[in-house]
Design an enzyme around this catalytic site. Structure first.
Site, short mmCIF file in Angstrom:
data_model
loop_
_atom_site.label_atom_id
_atom_site.label_comp_id
_atom_site.label_asym_id
_atom_site.label_seq_id
_atom_site.Cartn_x
_atom_site.Cartn_y
_atom_site.Cartn_z
N ASP A 4 0.82 -1.22 0.00
CA ASP A 4 0.00 0.00 0.00
C ASP A 4 0.85 1.27 0.00
OD1 ASP A 4 -1.98 -1.86 0.34
OD2 ASP A 4 -2.88 -0.91 2.09
N ASP A 5 0.21 2.35 -0.38
CA ASP A 5 0.70 3.73 -0.19
C ASP A 5 1.71 4.21 -1.22
OD1 ASP A 5 -0.93 3.51 1.98
OD2 ASP A 5 0.61 3.87 3.50
N HIS A 46 -5.95 2.75 -3.99
CA HIS A 46 -5.92 3.09 -2.56
C HIS A 46 -6.43 4.52 -2.37
CE1 HIS A 46 -4.93 2.14 1.49
NE2 HIS A 46 -3.76 2.73 1.57
N HIS A 102 -5.72 9.26 0.04
CA HIS A 102 -5.52 8.50 1.27
C HIS A 102 -6.22 9.11 2.49
CE1 HIS A 102 -3.47 5.96 4.28
NE2 HIS A 102 -3.21 5.16 3.28
N TYR A 155 -6.92 2.92 5.88
CA TYR A 155 -7.16 2.54 7.29
C TYR A 155 -8.22 1.43 7.41
CZ TYR A 155 -5.21 7.21 7.24
OH TYR A 155 -4.44 8.31 6.92
N HIS A 200 3.92 -2.24 3.01
CA HIS A 200 4.00 -0.90 2.43
C HIS A 200 5.34 -0.76 1.71
CE1 HIS A 200 1.08 -0.73 5.70
NE2 HIS A 200 0.50 0.25 5.04
ZN ZN Z 1 -2.60 3.21 3.29
#
Ligand code: ZN
Length: 306
Positions: free
Chosen positions: A115-116, A165, A169, A206, A259
């Site tokens: 993610d991210d 995602h 965010h 989250y 991540h």
């Molecule tokens: Zn995230």
């Protein structure tokens, strides 16, 4: 407060003297579950940040033997191989030393999810996956992906899945109806333009979801992907701990949260990816995993191993 939690986490870990892969976690059973079934219901109760935080406690029972290093692929050199149809003259030295590579027994299919990103370490991760032949799913953030379309294109071309995602965010539960639509659909367009493939999977920031967000997902033809365990890579930033979490907890069907924006996660992947592959795990994308484990991927549904 966070510092105290982290210190407590470290103390608990130091108390541990041993680790044994594949032993069963206990303290997280209620939130993460251990059976190989997937939640696909629109009636799934809302997943709150508070509920997720309960799973961030380090589980002492996960491992109970010493640190393990990744098993090497076993190569046996065999001498004096009898080749009945070979003449003496053609029997070269090279042929007498045949390398026999033991293919590990299939242990299950798992989805590593990152993610991210994309971040500055993402291409290094793609190189590792390419070296060992594993596939992964990248839940990218739209405002980062928008200026790194070449990386998204590379992900897609190398067989990985690019998931959504959201654009910036934010917790979708905190947004108005139209803002939720925009967060998902703008990122969806960025992904589709870069990869040329339809984006059907969303990971809510989250893990925050409610019935309204799921209904919007259904209308936008996307499904929500949760995770079966969090490696805590974002918290510990320790390659050994991240690696330890993975090899001690992994079982068939897992969707593992990571991540690719942290260098420590990449250092852990240098160890974990060869370990998993040499242990017989097939690293697949989330869509491939769901296709294998479920009948159909329903828009608006939330998927997780329960
Ligand atoms: Zn995230």
């Amino acid at each position: 407060m966070k510092k105290n939690i982290y210190l407590l986490f470290c103390i608990v870990f130091l108390v541990l003297s041993s680790c044994s892969p594949k032993s069963v976690p206990t303290t997280t059973e209620n939130t993460q579950g251990l059976t190989n079934e997937y939640i696909t219901s629109h009636e799934t109760t809302d997943i709150s940040t508070e509920q997720l935080e309960t799973s961030f406690e380090f589980d002492e029972s996960v491992c109970d033997t010493a640190w393990e290093t990744p098993p090497e692929t076993v190569i046996e050199i065999t001498d004096n191989i009898e080749l009945p149809f070979q003449t003496e003259e053609l029997f070269t030295e090279a042929q007498t030393e045949q390398e026999v590579t033991k293919i590990p027994e299939y242990a299950g299919s798992i989805a590593l999810t990152f993610d991210d990103g994309p971040g500055i370490y993402t291409e290094r991760l793609l190189d590792i996956l390419k070296e060992y032949g594993g596939k992964a799913t990248f839940f990218v953030v739209g405002n980062r992906a928008s200026y790194q379309k070449d990386i998204l294109k590379r992900m897609s071309e190398e067989g990985h899945e690019v998931g959504n995602h959201t654009y910036s965010h934010l917790s979708l539960k905190e947004l108005e109806h139209q803002e939720i639509i925009d967060q998902i659909s703008i990122a969806k367009n960025i992904i589709e333009n870069a990869t040329g493939k339809e984006n059907k999977l969303v990971r809510a920031p989250y893990g925050d979801l409610n019935s309204n967000i799921k209904e919007i997902g259904r209308e936008l033809n996307v499904s929500f992907i949760h995770w079966s365990f969090d490696t805590l890579d974002w918290l510990t930033r320790d390659p050994q701990l991240i690696y330890h979490e993975i090899i001690c907890r992994v079982t068939d069907g897992d969707i593992i949260l990571l991540h690719d924006i942290h260098e420590s996660t990449l250092d852990a992947m240098e160890m974990a990816i060869p370990y998993l592959i040499n242990s017989g795990y097939k690293l697949v994308t989330v869509s491939e995993l769901l296709t294998e484990k479920t009948d159909y991927i329903y828009p608006g549904a939330v998927y997780s191993k329960k």
